[in-house]
Write a protein that holds these residues in place. Sequence first.
Motif, PDB file in Angstrom:
ATOM      1  N   THR A 101       0.829  -1.196   0.000  1.00 23.42           N
ATOM      2  CA  THR A 101       0.000   0.000   0.000  1.00 23.42           C
ATOM      3  C   THR A 101       0.873   1.260   0.000  1.00 23.42           C
ATOM      4  N   TYR A 102       0.213   2.407  -0.208  1.00 24.55           N
ATOM      5  CA  TYR A 102       0.923   3.680  -0.055  1.00 24.55           C
ATOM      6  C   TYR A 102       1.588   3.760   1.309  1.00 24.55           C
ATOM      7  N   CYS A 105       4.678   1.705   1.560  1.00 24.56           N
ATOM      8  CA  CYS A 105       5.759   2.296   0.769  1.00 24.56           C
ATOM      9  C   CYS A 105       6.275   3.589   1.396  1.00 24.56           C
ATOM     10  N   TYR A 106       5.377   4.386   1.971  1.00 26.36           N
ATOM     11  CA  TYR A 106       5.787   5.597   2.679  1.00 26.36           C
ATOM     12  C   TYR A 106       6.788   5.253   3.776  1.00 26.36           C
ATOM     13  N   CYS A 141      -7.284   4.478  -4.799  1.00 27.04           N
ATOM     14  CA  CYS A 141      -7.019   4.552  -3.361  1.00 27.04           C
ATOM     15  C   CYS A 141      -7.500   3.319  -2.619  1.00 27.04           C
ATOM     16  N   SER A 145      -4.105   4.827   1.866  1.00 30.08           N
ATOM     17  CA  SER A 145      -3.620   5.769   0.863  1.00 30.08           C
ATOM     18  C   SER A 145      -3.472   7.145   1.504  1.00 30.08           C
ATOM     19  N   SER A 146      -2.944   8.096   0.743  1.00 29.18           N
ATOM     20  CA  SER A 146      -2.757   9.444   1.294  1.00 29.18           C
ATOM     21  C   SER A 146      -4.057  10.231   1.306  1.00 29.18           C
ATOM     22  N   ASP A 165       0.527   8.817  -5.146  1.00 29.38           N
ATOM     23  CA  ASP A 165       0.675   7.581  -4.377  1.00 29.38           C
ATOM     24  C   ASP A 165       1.324   6.492  -5.222  1.00 29.38           C
ATOM     25  N   GLU A 166       0.938   6.439  -6.494  1.00 27.72           N
ATOM     26  CA  GLU A 166       1.552   5.466  -7.401  1.00 27.72           C
ATOM     27  C   GLU A 166       2.939   5.928  -7.846  1.00 27.72           C
ATOM     28  N   TYR A 169       5.487   6.529  -4.681  1.00 27.23           N
ATOM     29  CA  TYR A 169       5.603   5.554  -3.594  1.00 27.23           C
ATOM     30  C   TYR A 169       5.474   4.108  -4.076  1.00 27.23           C
ATOM     31  N   VAL A 170       4.287   3.725  -4.559  1.00 31.61           N
ATOM     32  CA  VAL A 170       4.040   2.311  -4.853  1.00 31.61           C
ATOM     33  C   VAL A 170       4.897   1.820  -6.013  1.00 31.61           C
TER      34      VAL A 170
END
Length: 509
Positions: A101-102, A105-106, A141, A145-146, A165-166, A169-170
């Motif tokens: 997920t975001y 990855c964050y 999302c 997600s953000s 987000d993609e 991050y992802v």
Amino acid sequence: MKKNNMYITTLLLSMTMSALTACGVDSGFDIQPAPEVKTTFPNPIPADGEARTFTSTANGYTMLKQGSAALLEGQSMAPTTIQVDPSKTYQEMDGFGFAITYSSCYNLLKMDPAARAAFLKQTYSPTEGYGVSYARISIGCNDFSSTEYSLCDQKGLENFKFYKDETDYVIPILKEILAINPDLKIIAAPWTCPKWMKVKDLASKTPFDSWTDGHLNPDYRKTYADYFVKFVNEMKAQGIAIYAVSPQNEPLNKANCASLYMPWDEQAAFVKELAAAFKKGKLNTKIYLFDHNYNYDNNKDQNDYPVKVYNALGKKFEGSELVVGAAYHDYGGTNDELTDIHNQASDKELIFSESSIGTWNDGRNLAKRLVADMKNITLGTVNQWCKAVLVWNLMLDEKMGPNLDGGCQTCFGAVDIFNNYQTLKYNSHYYVICHMSSVVRPGAKRIGMALRSYQSTNLLYAAFLNPDGTKALVVLNTGDTDLNATVSDGKNYFPVSVPAQGVISTTWK
């Protein structure tokens, strides 16, 4: 310990609860005895004449500890023998994995790059790690997600584009994982369609401007199918192959931060368009139906949801070969539903696509979670025909985030990260996935087994034949006494010690 060391596994026992609180860890954090700090990567490849083992215990003293045993020729006459039988074969395995997920990855991107690289290598490398081979991502999302978004928030597919987000991050994390394991399979699912495709109900087709709930407008079924095609092709342009999709995450869930209500008859109509769009687009991406709970959220009209869709679609329609099976979650009901669905549609595949740990099930407490999750999430699903097993977030922070309002505010990651993104705490979901992936390779066949024992053993197990000819066995001991057993394949045998409230995974040539 220097920041650029490969990774830090868990808290040292000398840390006090006040120190944990100072680090930002909530008071519900359960201190686990620290495994050894590893200085080398796992080696899952057995030598000739050797069985490679990985052992974990619910008390936390031994976690994925490597060992080996010499193979002996002949038949075992030991009183407790687990006999594997390669002549009996069941489903072919696709793999085991986590949701990327975001939020995961964050947190990963906050790590020191060398530490992140080591963690991903440990997790995903099939030769120098635990060989995790599957990932789940969202199309648009999800509740980690953000923000709420789709990939086409402005009306018209010409406005399709990835969100940050993609892009930030992802996709970067997926590329790092693919560099380690190029054979990683990826399944993707939307939490919602674009809002301009939603209606309040199918009769009036009144527009429904909400991220949550609503139905897919029947007039946009083909457009939404083309949205999926765009997603698969845009990911391909990034060097990322989408192995499979499901039409809707949790189609019977009207809540969540983003959702779309899609009962079985509406999914059947959409899947017919989706399969045709994939076929016309020359995509071989698989389609797994349903992607929700064993108990169909207690909606009797939706019982046996995937079977109803199969029956409605029939055998012959454009792209029918791409509609391969169904996916399940475990937030309601029990996993014996898998066998029920298999018995009704034995020509279709099954996968287990989501489970979570959190505050509600004492998710950071290995003593409570390791055996239960090994029993119900991994062994309990593969022994009931699942080709793949995936759990939810790979990594969350000590505050169970980042996350969105309306989504899960009480979930833990398979791994939790804290102390300024330097310290990792491994939870049960990491261990149960790695116990399977470390010895069971993509393409393996589940094979037959028999237990010969003169005592009650409390053993649960699953056996596999890998594509390279190695055999694999995963054994769980739910009892309170260590058990010595012998594993035999009819030609060779070797001893194993299965600890109380513990699990051992083994593979041998």
